[in-house]
Write a protein that holds these residues in place. Sequence first.
Motif, mmCIF file in Angstrom:
data_model
loop_
_atom_site.group_PDB
_atom_site.id
_atom_site.type_symbol
_atom_site.label_atom_id
_atom_site.label_comp_id
_atom_site.label_asym_id
_atom_site.label_seq_id
_atom_site.Cartn_x
_atom_site.Cartn_y
_atom_site.Cartn_z
ATOM 1 N N UNK A 1 75.603 73.502 18.315
ATOM 2 C CA UNK A 1 74.175 73.829 18.335
ATOM 3 C C UNK A 1 73.722 74.526 19.602
ATOM 4 N N UNK A 2 74.606 74.681 20.600
ATOM 5 C CA UNK A 2 74.184 75.371 21.817
ATOM 6 C C UNK A 2 74.699 76.810 21.764
ATOM 7 N N UNK A 3 73.862 77.750 22.146
ATOM 8 C CA UNK A 3 74.264 79.154 22.063
ATOM 9 C C UNK A 3 75.298 79.469 23.148
ATOM 10 N N UNK A 4 76.278 80.313 22.832
ATOM 11 C CA UNK A 4 77.355 80.593 23.788
ATOM 12 C C UNK A 4 76.839 81.071 25.138
ATOM 13 N N UNK A 5 75.719 81.819 25.143
ATOM 14 C CA UNK A 5 75.224 82.315 26.425
ATOM 15 C C UNK A 5 74.746 81.148 27.306
ATOM 16 N N UNK A 6 74.154 80.142 26.669
ATOM 17 C CA UNK A 6 73.700 78.952 27.419
ATOM 18 C C UNK A 6 74.916 78.178 27.936
ATOM 19 N N UNK A 7 75.912 78.011 27.052
ATOM 20 C CA UNK A 7 77.139 77.310 27.449
ATOM 21 C C UNK A 7 77.746 78.005 28.677
ATOM 22 N N UNK A 8 77.825 79.350 28.613
ATOM 23 C CA UNK A 8 78.439 80.119 29.690
ATOM 24 C C UNK A 8 77.683 79.967 31.002
ATOM 25 N N UNK A 9 76.359 80.076 30.904
ATOM 26 C CA UNK A 9 75.539 79.999 32.124
ATOM 27 C C UNK A 9 75.608 78.620 32.769
ATOM 28 N N UNK A 10 75.437 77.589 31.921
ATOM 29 C CA UNK A 10 75.478 76.225 32.460
ATOM 30 C C UNK A 10 76.849 75.933 33.045
ATOM 31 N N UNK A 11 77.885 76.378 32.334
ATOM 32 C CA UNK A 11 79.256 76.157 32.808
ATOM 33 C C UNK A 11 79.441 76.771 34.188
ATOM 34 N N UNK A 12 78.944 77.994 34.364
ATOM 35 C CA UNK A 12 79.091 78.666 35.664
ATOM 36 C C UNK A 12 78.313 77.915 36.745
ATOM 37 N N UNK A 13 77.091 77.503 36.385
ATOM 38 C CA UNK A 13 76.253 76.812 37.375
ATOM 39 C C UNK A 13 76.893 75.491 37.809
ATOM 40 N N UNK A 14 77.356 74.699 36.820
ATOM 41 C CA UNK A 14 77.985 73.412 37.182
ATOM 42 C C UNK A 14 79.272 73.649 37.969
ATOM 43 N N UNK A 15 80.064 74.618 37.513
ATOM 44 C CA UNK A 15 81.331 74.915 38.191
ATOM 45 C C UNK A 15 81.096 75.268 39.652
ATOM 46 N N UNK A 16 80.126 76.165 39.904
ATOM 47 C CA UNK A 16 79.846 76.602 41.275
ATOM 48 C C UNK A 16 79.312 75.441 42.111
ATOM 49 N N UNK A 17 78.437 74.630 41.507
ATOM 50 C CA UNK A 17 77.872 73.494 42.257
ATOM 51 C C UNK A 17 78.984 72.532 42.672
ATOM 52 N N UNK A 18 79.902 72.260 41.753
ATOM 53 C CA UNK A 18 80.964 71.292 42.081
ATOM 54 C C UNK A 18 81.973 71.878 43.067
ATOM 55 N N UNK A 19 82.222 73.178 43.001
ATOM 56 C CA UNK A 19 83.114 73.783 44.002
ATOM 57 C C UNK A 19 82.452 73.677 45.386
ATOM 58 N N UNK A 20 81.146 73.903 45.404
ATOM 59 C CA UNK A 20 80.424 73.759 46.672
ATOM 60 C C UNK A 20 80.471 72.300 47.137
ATOM 61 N N UNK A 21 80.358 71.362 46.185
ATOM 62 C CA UNK A 21 80.377 69.927 46.539
ATOM 63 C C UNK A 21 81.750 69.498 47.036
ATOM 64 N N UNK A 22 82.792 70.242 46.647
ATOM 65 C CA UNK A 22 84.137 69.916 47.124
ATOM 66 C C UNK A 22 84.297 70.339 48.588
ATOM 67 N N UNK A 23 83.530 71.363 48.987
ATOM 68 C CA UNK A 23 83.708 71.919 50.321
ATOM 69 C C UNK A 23 82.651 71.433 51.306
ATOM 70 N N UNK A 24 81.511 71.021 50.795
ATOM 71 C CA UNK A 24 80.339 70.832 51.647
ATOM 72 C C UNK A 24 79.766 69.430 51.407
ATOM 73 N N UNK A 25 79.738 68.622 52.469
ATOM 74 C CA UNK A 25 79.318 67.225 52.259
ATOM 75 C C UNK A 25 77.841 67.123 51.887
ATOM 76 N N UNK A 26 77.020 68.063 52.343
ATOM 77 C CA UNK A 26 75.593 67.980 51.981
ATOM 78 C C UNK A 26 75.411 68.217 50.478
ATOM 79 N N UNK A 27 76.179 69.173 49.948
ATOM 80 C CA UNK A 27 76.081 69.417 48.496
ATOM 81 C C UNK A 27 76.632 68.207 47.738
#
Length: 445
Positions: free
Chosen positions: A389-415
């Motif tokens: 039920x979720x459109x592929x464009x939404x899946x793609x965008x959210x996936x990128x946003x979560x991925x980037x946030x978690x990569x930042x959280x792996x490197x940066x203690x404040x994140x």
Amino acid sequence: MSPAGGGGPQRTGHAVVLGAGIGGLCAARALAGCFERVTVVERDAFPTGPAVRRGVPQGAHVHSLTAAGAEALDGIFPGFVTELVDGGGTFAGALDELEIVFFGSRLRQVPLGQVLQVSRPFLEDRLRERVGALRRVTLREGVEAVEPLSADGVRVRGVRLSRPGRPDSSEEVEADLVLDAMGRAGRGAAWLRSLGYRPPREQRLRVDVAYASRRYLVPPGALGEAKGVLIGATPARPRGLVLTQQEGEAWVLSLYGFGKADQPPGGEQEFLDFADEMLSADARTALRAAEPITGISAFRYPDSIRRDFHRLRRLPDGLISIGDALCSLNPIYGAGMTVAALEARALQECLVDGAADLPRRFYRKAARVVRLPWLFSTMADRSMPQVPGTRPVVVGLLGKAFGATMRAAAADSEVAGSVWNAVSLSGSPAGLARPRVLASVARHW
Ligand SMILES: Cc1cc2nc3c(=O)[nH]c(=O)nc-3n(C[C@H](O)[C@H](O)[C@H](O)COP(=O)(O)OP(=O)(O)OC[C@H]3O[C@@H](n4cnc5c(N)ncnc54)[C@H](O)[C@@H]3O)c2cc1C
């Protein structure tokens, strides 16, 4: 009930709580401060001691409490957290003692946040003991709620009960307030319809998550310093696991997957193989040397549900839904008990102002409790292509946003801290919008 709150000797009236799960037991404590009598009605027979029971099959699976949940429970039952820890529960530093991998990135290790690790049967057993010891509260087991009683359709005046499978045992119980704490299959919405009211809008997100879990005895130190491992699913690998210490040397391994193709298996060898794909070599070795103390339990969670009672214009007096009956969150985010305890606290606060318009006032407050956990869990779920039920464009965008946030959280203690505060409901999610955090996420996009 006491018109101006809990404390005085003028408590009057009878409240009936349907369901003795986390939501029902916490709410019973809140109601005991205001009503002369509180009856908690549970369909199951109560086990003697901590044990998984039929009405709460999720009890066989991992159930950790966030710091916000532990604090809320301790506010409702003073000294409760100490009691849990004295009984064998363990506190783990969320980011420094747990290995947390979200979206494929291991969150940076910083001394921040706490998780209370206990098994669900143990937690519930202790809660039941606390509630059972309250002078005004009666616990009734082996009795189920059948339907609400109402003379005029304006207020609910009680509830019909019977013994499961024994309609001839039907009885009417008069009550000034009936609380639906019957879990995700709660009847509050259907009962509104049967009383001639419009039922609440229901938001459902089909997630089709399957669990398989087993408990083990793990000798101290076998997993090094770690008190747990939490590996979240990713769009490319829609599987995850939680391995945590519970009471003493007992640990639980819960595996989960989105959709049928990634459902964790029930066979002994396949169960371990499924975990092996995600665990480190040391954890794999420790697990193979650990002693299983239960069989493998399976559980299916079809959809997250939010019932928008707070938007209804007309509500009968004397009927309230709480806990999973109000909002059932995808369990992989581990927030359901925290939300149930926070809702019970909201009920306690509403009771201070008396009974007038109680359902509406409670639902407004509870909606504020539920809003963010619902938003986070459904957003994270919508980043999974397996969730229909979720459109592929939404899946793609959210996936990128979560991925980037978690990569930042792996490197940066404040994140990392901001992510943890948001997902554990411990701090304001506004931390994620701080310029430094956003800049760090942008660098990892
Ligand atoms: C696999 C899994 C893992 C989870 N892990 C976590 C976690 O780590 N952390 C976390 O915070 N949350 C977790 N949760 C969520 C948590 O279990 C729920 O949010 C919580 O139990 C909600 O409490 P409740 O009282 O509303 O409902 P429940 O605990 O489900 O209790 C409902 C009660 O109502 C009774 N009942 C039902 N119908 C009737 C009837 N007609 N008459 C009388 N009694 C009735 C049932 O027997 C039961 O005792 C998990 C859930 C699942 C499924």
